[in-house]
Enzyme design. Structure first.
Site, PDB file in Angstrom:
ATOM      1  N   GLY A  51       4.671  -6.386   5.714  1.00  0.00           N
ATOM      2  CA  GLY A  51       4.401  -7.331   6.803  1.00  0.00           C
ATOM      3  C   GLY A  51       2.905  -7.471   7.061  1.00  0.00           C
ATOM      4  O   GLY A  51       2.378  -8.582   7.150  1.00  0.00           O
ATOM      5  N   VAL A  63      11.374  -4.228   2.794  1.00  0.00           N
ATOM      6  CA  VAL A  63      11.004  -4.446   4.201  1.00  0.00           C
ATOM      7  C   VAL A  63      11.181  -3.159   5.017  1.00  0.00           C
ATOM      8  O   VAL A  63      12.127  -2.393   4.775  1.00  0.00           O
ATOM      9  CB  VAL A  63      11.886  -5.576   4.794  1.00  0.00           C
ATOM     10  CG1 VAL A  63      11.590  -5.788   6.266  1.00  0.00           C
ATOM     11  CG2 VAL A  63      11.654  -6.869   4.022  1.00  0.00           C
ATOM     12  N   GLY A 117       7.432   1.379   4.840  1.00  0.00           N
ATOM     13  CA  GLY A 117       6.213   2.193   4.738  1.00  0.00           C
ATOM     14  C   GLY A 117       5.251   1.667   3.692  1.00  0.00           C
ATOM     15  O   GLY A 117       4.267   2.320   3.350  1.00  0.00           O
ATOM     16  N   LEU A 118       5.531   0.452   3.176  1.00  0.00           N
ATOM     17  CA  LEU A 118       4.660  -0.136   2.153  1.00  0.00           C
ATOM     18  C   LEU A 118       3.783  -1.253   2.714  1.00  0.00           C
ATOM     19  O   LEU A 118       3.062  -1.923   1.974  1.00  0.00           O
ATOM     20  CB  LEU A 118       5.518  -0.678   0.992  1.00  0.00           C
ATOM     21  CG  LEU A 118       6.243   0.381   0.150  1.00  0.00           C
ATOM     22  CD1 LEU A 118       7.356  -0.247  -0.677  1.00  0.00           C
ATOM     23  CD2 LEU A 118       5.271   1.116  -0.775  1.00  0.00           C
ATOM     24  N   ASP A 125      -2.528  -1.944  10.266  1.00  0.00           N
ATOM     25  CA  ASP A 125      -2.712  -1.908   8.809  1.00  0.00           C
ATOM     26  C   ASP A 125      -3.317  -3.189   8.238  1.00  0.00           C
ATOM     27  O   ASP A 125      -3.633  -3.247   7.047  1.00  0.00           O
ATOM     28  CB  ASP A 125      -1.361  -1.674   8.109  1.00  0.00           C
ATOM     29  CG  ASP A 125      -0.887  -0.237   8.247  1.00  0.00           C
ATOM     30  OD1 ASP A 125      -1.702   0.616   8.648  1.00  0.00           O
ATOM     31  OD2 ASP A 125       0.292   0.023   7.952  1.00  0.00           O
ATOM     32  N   LYS A 132       0.848  -1.204   0.000  1.00  0.00           N
ATOM     33  CA  LYS A 132       0.000   0.000   0.000  1.00  0.00           C
ATOM     34  C   LYS A 132       0.877   1.246   0.000  1.00  0.00           C
ATOM     35  O   LYS A 132       2.044   1.204   0.417  1.00  0.00           O
ATOM     36  CB  LYS A 132      -0.939   0.025   1.206  1.00  0.00           C
ATOM     37  CG  LYS A 132      -0.262   0.115   2.587  1.00  0.00           C
ATOM     38  CD  LYS A 132       0.006   1.521   3.092  1.00  0.00           C
ATOM     39  CE  LYS A 132       0.740   1.522   4.426  1.00  0.00           C
ATOM     40  NZ  LYS A 132       1.687   2.551   4.675  1.00  0.00           N
TER      41      LYS A 132
HETATM   42  P1  ATP Z   1       3.797  -0.697   7.953  1.00  0.00           P
HETATM   43  O1  ATP Z   1       3.563   0.326   6.886  1.00  0.00           O
HETATM   44  O2  ATP Z   1       2.668  -1.676   8.163  1.00  0.00           O
HETATM   45  O3  ATP Z   1       4.366  -0.138   9.221  1.00  0.00           O
HETATM   46  P2  ATP Z   1       6.332  -1.313   6.836  1.00  0.00           P
HETATM   47  O4  ATP Z   1       6.270  -1.440   5.354  1.00  0.00           O
HETATM   48  O5  ATP Z   1       6.857  -0.018   7.360  1.00  0.00           O
HETATM   49  O6  ATP Z   1       4.900  -1.647   7.388  1.00  0.00           O
HETATM   50  P3  ATP Z   1       7.117  -4.015   7.177  1.00  0.00           P
HETATM   51  O7  ATP Z   1       7.735  -4.388   5.882  1.00  0.00           O
HETATM   52  O8  ATP Z   1       5.771  -4.514   7.457  1.00  0.00           O
HETATM   53  O9  ATP Z   1       7.177  -2.445   7.419  1.00  0.00           O
HETATM   54  O10 ATP Z   1       8.145  -4.467   8.312  1.00  0.00           O
HETATM   55  C1  ATP Z   1       8.267  -3.876   9.556  1.00  0.00           C
HETATM   56  C2  ATP Z   1       9.046  -4.841  10.451  1.00  0.00           C
HETATM   57  O11 ATP Z   1       8.233  -5.969  10.684  1.00  0.00           O
HETATM   58  C3  ATP Z   1      10.314  -5.343   9.801  1.00  0.00           C
HETATM   59  O12 ATP Z   1      11.415  -4.685  10.302  1.00  0.00           O
HETATM   60  C4  ATP Z   1      10.347  -6.822  10.106  1.00  0.00           C
HETATM   61  O13 ATP Z   1      11.317  -7.092  11.099  1.00  0.00           O
HETATM   62  C5  ATP Z   1       9.001  -7.157  10.707  1.00  0.00           C
HETATM   63  N1  ATP Z   1       8.227  -8.183   9.971  1.00  0.00           N
HETATM   64  C6  ATP Z   1       7.443  -9.090  10.567  1.00  0.00           C
HETATM   65  N2  ATP Z   1       6.837  -9.865   9.661  1.00  0.00           N
HETATM   66  C7  ATP Z   1       7.209  -9.437   8.444  1.00  0.00           C
HETATM   67  C8  ATP Z   1       6.891  -9.853   7.116  1.00  0.00           C
HETATM   68  N3  ATP Z   1       6.074 -10.876   6.862  1.00  0.00           N
HETATM   69  N4  ATP Z   1       7.449  -9.166   6.101  1.00  0.00           N
HETATM   70  C9  ATP Z   1       8.282  -8.124   6.356  1.00  0.00           C
HETATM   71  N5  ATP Z   1       8.624  -7.713   7.597  1.00  0.00           N
HETATM   72  C10 ATP Z   1       8.097  -8.347   8.640  1.00  0.00           C
END
Ligand code: ATP
Length: 283
Positions: A102, A95, A98-99, A136, A11
């Protein structure tokens, strides 16, 4: 059926405002969430008991802190028994970027196990479980376009905003969401973001106005640490984006385009200085 493969979409936030900190420590936000077709693939294979998680990318935890583990645990808790699953995550979404990669994987596992195990959990039940995994996750279950309030879990579906051209550029530094919240200066803000106006531009398909008015209050904090984010935003606009914004707590930046040629050109230019550049469409 003993295995299932799911698409797990990313997203972006087309605008994001943080309203205030609640007594329980969470922040009230107001944000436009938009699913895009940048995606991971999540494969679920039936297993007698326990869980095994595999991922092709380093930096993704393979233990109980993974959202897919939490999704499995919650489903088992809710439906009883001790059915096992082998989860394979083919990761394309950067990872901690902000997308919501997880959260999206967690949502995919909720849907997938419901299907694989024929649990017949309703959308509402899946939403309730999703909320317990992360703010989210309900949006990732819902998909499309939504206005999220509360801590991000109160969702209002918005008019279809699919098929818009997006460029996504991710610098490879993880940004902690907690760090960004802790460094926001909420007192300073006296002008609230006019989210209704942003929604109106989207509904009118006025991409020019949307591009001009998109705003993310978290940008300031992250740009202070990583000025390259501001440089990427300016590059995108110089190369034809109608607007450019950091998504969520960053550090990923996206640009909104209405011209495929300019989009491709922008990708070529950005790739000279940014490692992860993707072209996507809104869903
Ligand atoms: P959000 O926007 O929901 O905060 P994000 O894109 O900023 O998500 P994610 O990629 O979801 O961040 O990852 C945040 C943290 O969650 C990572 O540092 C990782 O250690 C942990 N994590 C747990 N499960 C997952 C997964 N399935 N995929 C990626 N990261 C994961």
């Amino acid at each position: 059926m003993d295995y299932i493969a799911l698409e797990s979409f990313a997203k972006i936030n087309l605008s994001l405002d943080v309203l205030h900190k609640r007594d329980d420590g969470y922040h009230e936000i107001s944000t436009i969430m938009q699913q895009i077709d940048l995606k991971d693939r999540v494969i679920l294979k039936d297993k007698e008991k326990g869980i095994e998680i595999q991922c092709n990318k380093e930096g993704v935890p393979l233990d109980e802190s993974n959202t897919v583990y939490k999704a499995w645990e919650k489903i088992v808790e809710k439906t009883g028994g001790n059915r096992g699953v082998h989860i394979i995550i083919e990761k394309n979404i950067p990872v901690a970027s902000g997308l919501a990669g997880g959260s999206s994987n967690g949502a995919a596992v909720l849907r997938g196990l419901n299907q694989l195990w024929g649990l017949n959990l309703s959308e509402e039940e899946l939403f309730q479980i999703g909320k317990e995994i992360g703010a989210d996750v309900p949006f990732c279950l819902m998909g499309g376009t939504a206005w999220a309030t509360g801590i991000g879990e109160k969702l209002t579906r918005l008019k279809d905003f699919s098929n818009k051209l997006i460029i996504v550029a991710n610098i490879s530094v993880p940004v902690s969401t907690a760090y960004v919240y802790n460094n926001l200066n909420l007192d300073k803000k006296n002008s609230r973001l006019d989210m209704e106006k942003i929604i109106q531009y989207m509904e009118e398909d006025n991409l020019v106005k949307l591009g001009e008015n998109m705003f993310n209050v978290m940008e300031e904090v992250v740009i202070r640490e990583y000025p390259i984010i501001d440089a990427i935003k300016k590059d995108m606009v110089r190369l034809g984006a109608l607007g450019s914004l950091m998504t969520g707590s960053g550090p990923t930046v996206f640009g909104l385009f209405d011209d495929e040629g300019k989009l491709q050109m922008c990708k070529g230019e950005l790739e000279k200085k940014v490692k992860n550049v993707f072209i996507a469409r809104t869903l």
